[in-house]
Enzyme design. Sequence first.
Site, short mmCIF file in Angstrom:
data_model
loop_
_atom_site.label_atom_id
_atom_site.label_comp_id
_atom_site.label_asym_id
_atom_site.label_seq_id
_atom_site.Cartn_x
_atom_site.Cartn_y
_atom_site.Cartn_z
N ARG A 1 0.83 -1.20 0.00
CA ARG A 1 0.00 0.00 0.00
C ARG A 1 0.86 1.24 0.00
O ARG A 1 1.90 1.30 0.67
CB ARG A 1 -0.88 0.07 1.26
CG ARG A 1 -2.22 -0.60 1.10
CD ARG A 1 -3.07 0.05 -0.01
NE ARG A 1 -4.27 -0.69 -0.27
CZ ARG A 1 -4.37 -1.74 -1.09
NH1 ARG A 1 -3.31 -2.16 -1.78
NH2 ARG A 1 -5.51 -2.37 -1.26
N GLU B 1 -3.07 8.07 -5.40
CA GLU B 1 -3.19 7.41 -6.70
C GLU B 1 -4.34 8.03 -7.48
O GLU B 1 -5.39 8.29 -6.88
CB GLU B 1 -3.44 5.90 -6.51
CG GLU B 1 -2.24 5.21 -5.90
CD GLU B 1 -2.44 3.70 -5.66
OE1 GLU B 1 -3.44 3.16 -6.17
OE2 GLU B 1 -1.61 3.08 -4.99
N HIS C 1 -0.33 0.49 -9.80
CA HIS C 1 -1.13 -0.41 -8.95
C HIS C 1 -1.63 -1.62 -9.76
O HIS C 1 -2.83 -1.85 -9.91
CB HIS C 1 -2.32 0.35 -8.32
CG HIS C 1 -2.83 -0.30 -7.07
ND1 HIS C 1 -3.34 0.41 -6.02
CD2 HIS C 1 -2.90 -1.60 -6.69
CE1 HIS C 1 -3.72 -0.41 -5.05
NE2 HIS C 1 -3.46 -1.66 -5.45
N1 LIG Z 1 -0.70 -4.14 -5.16
C1 LIG Z 1 -1.82 -4.79 -5.18
O1 LIG Z 1 -2.54 -4.75 -6.16
C2 LIG Z 1 -2.22 -5.60 -4.02
C3 LIG Z 1 -1.87 -5.22 -2.74
N2 LIG Z 1 -2.26 -5.97 -1.66
C4 LIG Z 1 -1.82 -5.52 -0.33
O2 LIG Z 1 -1.06 -6.54 0.26
C5 LIG Z 1 -1.33 -6.58 1.65
C6 LIG Z 1 -1.03 -7.97 2.20
O3 LIG Z 1 -1.94 -8.91 1.67
P1 LIG Z 1 -2.06 -10.41 2.24
O4 LIG Z 1 -0.74 -11.03 2.28
O5 LIG Z 1 -3.14 -11.06 1.47
O6 LIG Z 1 -2.56 -10.09 3.71
P2 LIG Z 1 -2.43 -11.04 4.99
O7 LIG Z 1 -3.42 -10.52 5.95
O8 LIG Z 1 -2.49 -12.47 4.59
O9 LIG Z 1 -0.97 -10.73 5.51
C7 LIG Z 1 -0.59 -9.51 6.09
C8 LIG Z 1 0.49 -9.81 7.11
O10 LIG Z 1 0.97 -8.56 7.62
C9 LIG Z 1 1.24 -8.76 8.99
N3 LIG Z 1 1.28 -7.47 9.66
C10 LIG Z 1 0.23 -6.70 10.04
N4 LIG Z 1 0.68 -5.58 10.63
C11 LIG Z 1 2.04 -5.64 10.61
C12 LIG Z 1 3.07 -4.78 11.09
N5 LIG Z 1 2.79 -3.63 11.69
N6 LIG Z 1 4.36 -5.16 10.88
C13 LIG Z 1 4.64 -6.34 10.26
N7 LIG Z 1 3.71 -7.21 9.82
C14 LIG Z 1 2.42 -6.85 9.99
C15 LIG Z 1 0.17 -9.67 9.48
O11 LIG Z 1 0.53 -10.36 10.65
C16 LIG Z 1 0.00 -10.62 8.30
O12 LIG Z 1 0.76 -11.79 8.47
C17 LIG Z 1 -2.82 -6.21 1.71
O13 LIG Z 1 -3.13 -5.61 2.95
C18 LIG Z 1 -2.98 -5.22 0.59
O14 LIG Z 1 -2.86 -3.92 1.07
C19 LIG Z 1 -2.99 -7.11 -1.81
C20 LIG Z 1 -3.35 -7.54 -3.06
C21 LIG Z 1 -3.03 -6.80 -4.26
O1 LIG Z 2 -8.24 -3.79 -7.16
C1 LIG Z 2 -7.07 -3.73 -7.46
O2 LIG Z 2 -6.65 -3.78 -8.61
C2 LIG Z 2 -6.04 -3.58 -6.38
C3 LIG Z 2 -5.94 -4.79 -5.54
C4 LIG Z 2 -5.44 -4.46 -4.20
O3 LIG Z 2 -4.75 -3.51 -3.98
C5 LIG Z 2 -5.87 -5.31 -3.09
O4 LIG Z 2 -6.48 -6.36 -3.35
O5 LIG Z 2 -5.60 -4.95 -1.95
#
Ligand SMILES: NC(=O)C1=CN([C@@H]2O[C@H](COP(=O)(O)OP(=O)(O)OC[C@H]3O[C@@H](n4cnc5c(N)ncnc54)[C@H](O)[C@@H]3O)[C@@H](O)[C@H]2O)C=CC1
Ligand SMILES: O=C(O)CCC(=O)C(=O)O
Length: 526
Positions: free
Chosen positions: A230, A259, A278
């Site tokens: 993010r 963004e 993104h």
């Molecule tokens: N660029 C994109 O299009 C996408 C971005 N994302 C982002 O990726 C992030 C992670 O996604 P997932 O792995 O599915 O989530 P998840 O919930 O499976 O993993 C997140 C991890 O971060 C850890 N965490 C929380 N606060 C923390 C802190 N202060 N310091 C260190 N670790 C901490 C949690 O313990 C957890 O293990 C999402 O929150 C989302 O913002 C997700 C999908 C697509």
């Molecule tokens: O919708 C999208 O393309 C972004 C996905 C994403 O950032 C998320 O799943 O957290």
Amino acid sequence: MSKVLVSDPIDQAGIDILSQVATVDVKTGLKSAELIEIIGDYDALMIRSGTRVTEEIIEAGTQLKIIGRAGVGVDNVDVPAATRKGIVVVNSPEGNTIAAAEHALAMMLSLSRHIPDANASVKRGEWDRKTFVGAEVYKKTIGIVGLGKIGSHVAAVAKAMGMKLLAYDPFISNERAEQIGCQLVDLDLLMQQADYITLHIPKTPETTHLINAKTLAKMKPTARIINCARGGIIDEAALAAAIKEGKIAGAALDVFESEPLGESDLRSLGKEAILTPHLGASTTEAQVNVAIDVAEQIRDVLLGLPARSAVNIPGLGPDVLEELKPYMQLAETLGNLVGQLAGGRVETLTVRLQGELATNKSQPLVVASLKGLLHQALRERVNYVNANIEAKERGIRVIETRDASVRDYAGSLRLEATGTLGTHSVTGALLGEKEIHLTDVDGFPINVPPSKHMVFTLHRDMPGIIGKLGSLLGSFNVNIASMQVGRKIVRGDAVMALSIDDPLPDGILAEITKVQGIRDAYTVTL
Ligand SMILES: NC(=O)C1=CN([C@@H]2O[C@H](COP(=O)(O)OP(=O)(O)OC[C@H]3O[C@@H](n4cnc5c(N)ncnc54)[C@H](O)[C@@H]3O)[C@@H](O)[C@H]2O)C=CC1
Ligand SMILES: O=C(O)CCC(=O)C(=O)O
């Protein structure tokens, strides 16, 4: 028919599912004021990262039942505001995991081999091999911040590429990290030792600017950082300065504080920086996954069913929901029943998980019990999202207890409500996994399936009383569908449970209590 607004581009597979139960309007690129103007017409809103769902929008969404985020991060939704209004917020926790992880890995390799700039130079007609000498990732150290779903997949692939894995995640156990092949370290050590740092954490107040001038200063001058999580987790101004001043070797960013990315020092950086708009979740596969996942949940909620990945229903993940769904229905029915038996204002609700149920999570069952309890007062305004808040606001004290030793049924649930008019209790169990049976009312054993309209009496167990009650109801044209008496001792106190075909007409309850031997009578509609 329900109405769904889709305000960001969503795969057609999702629209097709929504269309089974609703009229679907796709209106992308709306300004906040435009969304506020029309949102009042809709029962559901489906978004990606392009729509910011503010408190103002939620307030204007007077019909909204659900907000579906086709992706993981819900930081673009004011979830507390939605919760206060009883609006379910759902996401797709796994639909784009692989896409986001692969994007981060692609960023790492692109950074180390300067692929974007090398590609651009060839397309300009140049053949420059010196400028683009890269570095191998093999035997280098990757520092993964956030070892959740995406971070774990990055770890698995990085391990296969021969990298050494460090991770910082205060919420992950050493055992879990070891399983993944990562050494858990603190953030300082990770920043100091990693050659590649990749962020996979949610954006929260704690993670905002987690990476700042101070943390960047700990990195090796040869190290690179990747953010596909993010915008705002890295302080962009500090990052641009660190790269310009040669304090670190580079960065790859998919997400930005604002963004689309506007004027920014990041845009003037050379091959040390790679910026993508993104794109982490932008694969055909991920978009189909998230669209189907979230559309199915919106469809279910519009049909009155629970959602499997609601982010604002405490303790209710998809696996828990699968296991507890029939028990939640039981809890809701018992809550509704005990609330009506209690009659007045309920002050304390005791929820007791018995037998095999005692080893389960209690929170979803407590929420479902409260939803049932508050149904008479709030009707459809109470749901799994706001039941806790509504109960708290009414001063209802909830006590959770467990008793694994109760063995009458595999698992049973007992609710006791104490209020201004006294205490009542009901117990229920599931027969054949799904069929709800009442097994106890006010301490008297019975075995009846609940029905829409019921009458309960507390009476003396004596000859003729059932006949008298039957005749009385018959004289008012009330048809009895089934009847059962529960007693502890012969000719002692007893409870009668009657299922009747229609609601009990007004005034008859008082007539019932005039029957000799009947002390109390209650009617309920479930
Ligand atoms: N660029 C994109 O299009 C996408 C971005 N994302 C982002 O990726 C992030 C992670 O996604 P997932 O792995 O599915 O989530 P998840 O919930 O499976 O993993 C997140 C991890 O971060 C850890 N965490 C929380 N606060 C923390 C802190 N202060 N310091 C260190 N670790 C901490 C949690 O313990 C957890 O293990 C999402 O929150 C989302 O913002 C997700 C999908 C697509
Ligand atoms: O919708 C999208 O393309 C972004 C996905 C994403 O950032 C998320 O799943 O957290």
